[in-house]
Design a protein around this motif. Structure first.
Motif, PDB file in Angstrom:
ATOM      1  N   THR A 113       8.739  24.417 -13.855  1.00  0.00           N
ATOM      2  CA  THR A 113       9.741  24.777 -14.864  1.00  0.00           C
ATOM      3  C   THR A 113       9.093  25.528 -16.025  1.00  0.00           C
ATOM      4  N   THR A 114       7.938  25.044 -16.468  1.00  0.00           N
ATOM      5  CA  THR A 114       7.234  25.696 -17.567  1.00  0.00           C
ATOM      6  C   THR A 114       6.757  27.081 -17.160  1.00  0.00           C
ATOM      7  N   LEU A 115       6.245  27.203 -15.935  1.00  0.00           N
ATOM      8  CA  LEU A 115       5.784  28.506 -15.452  1.00  0.00           C
ATOM      9  C   LEU A 115       6.924  29.520 -15.435  1.00  0.00           C
ATOM     10  N   ASP A 116       8.085  29.083 -14.959  1.00  0.00           N
ATOM     11  CA  ASP A 116       9.237  29.987 -14.899  1.00  0.00           C
ATOM     12  C   ASP A 116       9.641  30.492 -16.280  1.00  0.00           C
ATOM     13  N   ALA A 117       9.389  29.677 -17.301  1.00  0.00           N
ATOM     14  CA  ALA A 117       9.807  30.036 -18.660  1.00  0.00           C
ATOM     15  C   ALA A 117       8.756  30.834 -19.422  1.00  0.00           C
ATOM     16  N   LEU A 118       7.571  31.009 -18.843  1.00  0.00           N
ATOM     17  CA  LEU A 118       6.511  31.728 -19.541  1.00  0.00           C
ATOM     18  C   LEU A 118       6.860  33.206 -19.721  1.00  0.00           C
ATOM     19  N   ASP A 119       6.362  33.764 -20.803  1.00  0.00           N
ATOM     20  CA  ASP A 119       6.522  35.194 -21.088  1.00  0.00           C
ATOM     21  C   ASP A 119       5.329  35.922 -20.482  1.00  0.00           C
ATOM     22  N   GLY A 120       5.530  36.450 -19.296  1.00  0.00           N
ATOM     23  CA  GLY A 120       4.431  37.087 -18.579  1.00  0.00           C
ATOM     24  C   GLY A 120       3.844  38.271 -19.315  1.00  0.00           C
ATOM     25  N   ASP A 121       4.690  39.049 -19.954  1.00  0.00           N
ATOM     26  CA  ASP A 121       4.187  40.226 -20.675  1.00  0.00           C
ATOM     27  C   ASP A 121       3.303  39.809 -21.848  1.00  0.00           C
ATOM     28  N   THR A 152       0.828  -1.207   0.000  1.00  0.00           N
ATOM     29  CA  THR A 152       0.000   0.000   0.000  1.00  0.00           C
ATOM     30  C   THR A 152       0.861   1.256   0.000  1.00  0.00           C
ATOM     31  N   VAL A 153       1.884   1.272   0.866  1.00  0.00           N
ATOM     32  CA  VAL A 153       2.775   2.433   0.950  1.00  0.00           C
ATOM     33  C   VAL A 153       3.578   2.598  -0.334  1.00  0.00           C
ATOM     34  N   ASP A 154       4.055   1.490  -0.897  1.00  0.00           N
ATOM     35  CA  ASP A 154       4.832   1.561  -2.141  1.00  0.00           C
ATOM     36  C   ASP A 154       3.996   2.157  -3.275  1.00  0.00           C
ATOM     37  N   GLU A 155       2.745   1.730  -3.370  1.00  0.00           N
ATOM     38  CA  GLU A 155       1.867   2.248  -4.424  1.00  0.00           C
ATOM     39  C   GLU A 155       1.583   3.732  -4.212  1.00  0.00           C
ATOM     40  N   ARG A 156       1.324   4.101  -2.971  1.00  0.00           N
ATOM     41  CA  ARG A 156       1.070   5.510  -2.678  1.00  0.00           C
ATOM     42  C   ARG A 156       2.301   6.358  -2.967  1.00  0.00           C
ATOM     43  N   ASN A 157       3.471   5.893  -2.579  1.00  0.00           N
ATOM     44  CA  ASN A 157       4.695   6.651  -2.819  1.00  0.00           C
ATOM     45  C   ASN A 157       4.978   6.792  -4.310  1.00  0.00           C
ATOM     46  N   ALA A 158       4.672   5.760  -5.085  1.00  0.00           N
ATOM     47  CA  ALA A 158       4.866   5.842  -6.535  1.00  0.00           C
ATOM     48  C   ALA A 158       3.939   6.901  -7.133  1.00  0.00           C
ATOM     49  N   THR A 159       2.707   6.959  -6.639  1.00  0.00           N
ATOM     50  CA  THR A 159       1.763   7.972  -7.112  1.00  0.00           C
ATOM     51  C   THR A 159       2.251   9.374  -6.757  1.00  0.00           C
ATOM     52  N   LEU A 160       2.759   9.531  -5.552  1.00  0.00           N
ATOM     53  CA  LEU A 160       3.275  10.829  -5.119  1.00  0.00           C
ATOM     54  C   LEU A 160       4.508  11.230  -5.926  1.00  0.00           C
ATOM     55  N   GLU A 161       5.339  10.260  -6.266  1.00  0.00           N
ATOM     56  CA  GLU A 161       6.528  10.560  -7.065  1.00  0.00           C
ATOM     57  C   GLU A 161       6.135  11.034  -8.464  1.00  0.00           C
ATOM     58  N   THR A 162       5.141  10.391  -9.045  1.00  0.00           N
ATOM     59  CA  THR A 162       4.653  10.826 -10.352  1.00  0.00           C
ATOM     60  C   THR A 162       4.100  12.247 -10.273  1.00  0.00           C
ATOM     61  N   ALA A 163       3.350  12.528  -9.206  1.00  0.00           N
ATOM     62  CA  ALA A 163       2.809  13.878  -9.018  1.00  0.00           C
ATOM     63  C   ALA A 163       3.927  14.899  -8.841  1.00  0.00           C
ATOM     64  N   ALA A 164       4.984  14.509  -8.140  1.00  0.00           N
ATOM     65  CA  ALA A 164       6.114  15.416  -7.944  1.00  0.00           C
ATOM     66  C   ALA A 164       6.785  15.747  -9.275  1.00  0.00           C
ATOM     67  N   ASP A 165       6.894  14.760 -10.155  1.00  0.00           N
ATOM     68  CA  ASP A 165       7.449  15.006 -11.485  1.00  0.00           C
ATOM     69  C   ASP A 165       6.575  15.981 -12.262  1.00  0.00           C
ATOM     70  N   ARG A 166       5.258  15.801 -12.163  1.00  0.00           N
ATOM     71  CA  ARG A 166       4.340  16.719 -12.841  1.00  0.00           C
ATOM     72  C   ARG A 166       4.456  18.128 -12.275  1.00  0.00           C
ATOM     73  N   LEU A 167       4.595  18.210 -10.961  1.00  0.00           N
ATOM     74  CA  LEU A 167       4.741  19.514 -10.324  1.00  0.00           C
ATOM     75  C   LEU A 167       6.025  20.196 -10.767  1.00  0.00           C
ATOM     76  N   ASP A 168       7.118  19.457 -10.804  1.00  0.00           N
ATOM     77  CA  ASP A 168       8.394  20.022 -11.253  1.00  0.00           C
ATOM     78  C   ASP A 168       8.276  20.540 -12.682  1.00  0.00           C
ATOM     79  N   GLY A 169       7.614  19.754 -13.529  1.00  0.00           N
ATOM     80  CA  GLY A 169       7.431  20.187 -14.912  1.00  0.00           C
ATOM     81  C   GLY A 169       6.606  21.456 -15.014  1.00  0.00           C
ATOM     82  N   ALA A 170       5.548  21.540 -14.216  1.00  0.00           N
ATOM     83  CA  ALA A 170       4.700  22.730 -14.233  1.00  0.00           C
ATOM     84  C   ALA A 170       5.467  23.955 -13.744  1.00  0.00           C
TER      85      ALA A 170
END
Length: 322
Positions: A171-179, A151-169
């Motif tokens: 990184t993309t946000l930092d690169a956006l042209d706000g103006d 149960t813990v292994d499955e939950r941790n794998a899900t959290l790791e995937t979410a962390a990768d998605r968060l990192d990607g978001a």
């Protein structure tokens, strides 16, 4: 950007709720043919739907610090983002080359919202409490450690995937042209960044809790093997297992201590229970190790007393969630 197009959009700028429903004027000028405005309209509709998706995320995640109390529905923002992407496909086909950077920037912004949405779904999953209850029950009573570990292994794998998605978001946000996005009437990116930070805080605490549980279950497995070896009078093996258990519980406690200091309100009780369990289990392992050392040297009286102390500590662990 065409100044007339910008002014038409700028009239709709304001607070997020107003901007979210804003579409640019249907007429950029009487001389433009309807088919010439296909790309403009698609781009403007994409902007409106992305803003509404951002608003839905903002409202849906209000109070996310207590993620179990948030009744988050991903359907609306997900549908809005998908629809916006369809409009952007139309815009990319219909608009001239000098407008393609606008399309690319909006697609990147949609990627950020998609990443936030995926993380939000993960941290508001109402099965988290069930998973923690199953782990707690395994430690306190039923002893189904292998099942709890899965149960813990499955939950941790899900959290790791979410962390990768968060990192990607992020990184993309930092690169956006706000103006450029501001010219397109996209909502203030500072609000989006605040939302990402809130998601990161909760997700980080969940990951810390998960890593602590992983170490604690590893320690419990060693503790169980040590007790079996002690019953078989394999004292050297028992001592090694109890030492391994103590080390694992120490690792778990370090994770729980770190996580408790910054835990959002909804996770505080979980950290408190986990710290109680880890502390008492570490104490139990120490008593059992001492019992095996005494038994190995022939001191049966001390071995019996320390074994009783270990059993008492296990009972204390069983009372942590009550």
């Amino acid at each position: 950007m065409n100044r007339r197009r910008y002014l038409a959009r700028a009239g709709c700028l304001g607070v997020i709720a107003v901007t979210a429903g804003c579409l640019a004027s249907e007429s950029d000028g009487p001389d433009r043919a309807a088919d010439d405005r296909t790309g403009d309209r698609a781009l403007e509709r994409a902007v409106g739907e992305l803003n509404r998706a951002a608003l839905a995320l903002d409202e849906g995640l209000d109070g996310v610090e207590d993620s179990e109390a948030v009744d988050f529905d991903a359907a609306e923002p997900r549908d809005l983002i998908a629809s916006a992407r369809e409009h952007l496909e139309t815009a990319a086909t219909a608009l001239p080359d000098d407008s393609q950077p606008d399309v690319a920037e909006l697609r990147a912004y949609a990627d950020v919202l998609d990443g936030m949405l995926d993380v939000a779904v993960t941290i508001t999953d109402d099965t988290l409490a069930d998973d923690i209850e199953a782990v707690t029950a395994a430690i306190e009573a039923d002893g189904r450690i292998q099942e709890a570990t899965r149960t813990v292994d499955e939950r941790n794998a899900t959290l790791e995937t979410a962390a990768d998605r968060l990192d990607g978001a992020e990184t993309t946000l930092d690169a956006l042209d706000g103006d450029r996005l501001a010219d397109l009437s996209i909502v203030d990116l500072a609000r989006v960044e605040e939302g990402l930070d809130a998601l990161a805080d909760v997700l980080g605490s969940m990951a810390t809790l998960g890593s602590g549980y992983d170490a604690m279950l590893e320690g419990y497995a060693s503790l169980d093997r040590g007790r079996t070896a002690a019953e078989d009078r394999s004292h050297e093996t028992a001592i090694e297992e109890f030492e391994a258990a103590e080390s694992a519980f120490e690792t778990a406690m370090a994770a729980f201590d770190d996580g408790a200091a910054a835990a959002p309100s909804g996770l505080v009780s979980y950290f408190e229970t986990a710290r109680c369990q880890g502390d008492t289990l570490e104490t139990a392992a120490g008593h059992f190790e001492a019992a095996s050392n005494a038994a190995a040297s022939g001191d049966t009286l001390t071995a019996r007393r320390r074994r009783e102390d270990g059993e008492a500590a296990l009972e204390d662990a069983a009372a942590c969630s009550s």
